[in-house]
Design a protein around this motif. Structure first.
Motif: not given
Length: 181
Positions: A63-73
């Motif tokens: 799965a393509l995941l993002t390391h979310h900038r605001k949430l840090g996960k």
């Protein structure tokens, strides 16, 4: 009530959740949309509808995941619908904006998952909830992606390795459903 909003409510009420927790979130989400005239607007400070994209490769192993900038996960891609009750179009738009992928296509037109999660206060924005409607997409895992300014990073993550990325229960639930796509 707009026809898109009415259709979404009907689809949510017909949606079969994976478990009792998701059923409770589905029911809350439908009640929120039915009772809040501004449910799709980010300006509604108690919470608002969002749309997410669970993107898997053709083999359905990653799965393509993002390391979310605001949430840090590490999370699935997605975001605000900006007043638009067409959550499908919003999920696709967010996936394209956050990844640059052009090979994206719906793995299914049906709602894939629903989730309600708390967003912490940040700056002048108060704590609130995201009422998230999620759709499954497939993309070419070899296509180069682009990391947007909303992310620290993007990665194709093996479904079996999600725990190594600190995936929360909602992401793990998305992964468990992948076998049924």
């Amino acid at each position: 009530m707009s026809s898109l909003r009415t259709a979404l409510l009907a689809e949510l009420r017909a949606y079969v959740p994976a478990d009792a927790r998701e059923r409770a979130m589905r029911d809350r989400l439908a009640a929120f949309i039915a009772s809040q005239p501004r449910a799709f607007e980010r300006a509604l400070t108690i919470g608002h509808v969002t749309a997410s994209a669970w993107i898997v490769n053709a083999a359905r192993t990653h799965a393509l995941l993002t390391h979310h900038r605001k949430l840090g996960k590490w999370l699935q891609l997605g975001g605000h619908v900006d007043g638009d009750p067409d959550v499908r179009a919003s999920a696709l738009r967010e996936a394209r904006e956050e990844s640059g992928l052009r090979s994206l296509r719906f793995a299914s037109e049906a709602i894939y998952d629903v989730d309600i999660h708390a967003i912490p206060a940040r700056g002048s924005e108060p704590a609130h909830e995201h009422f998230d409607v999620r759709f499954a997409f497939e993309a070419d895992g070899a296509e180069p992606f682009v990391v947007s300014d909303e992310s620290h990073d993007l990665a194709w993550v093996a479904l079996a390795s999600l725990a190594d990325y600190g995936a929360d229960e909602s992401v793990l639930r998305l992964a468990r459903k992948t076998a049924h796509l």
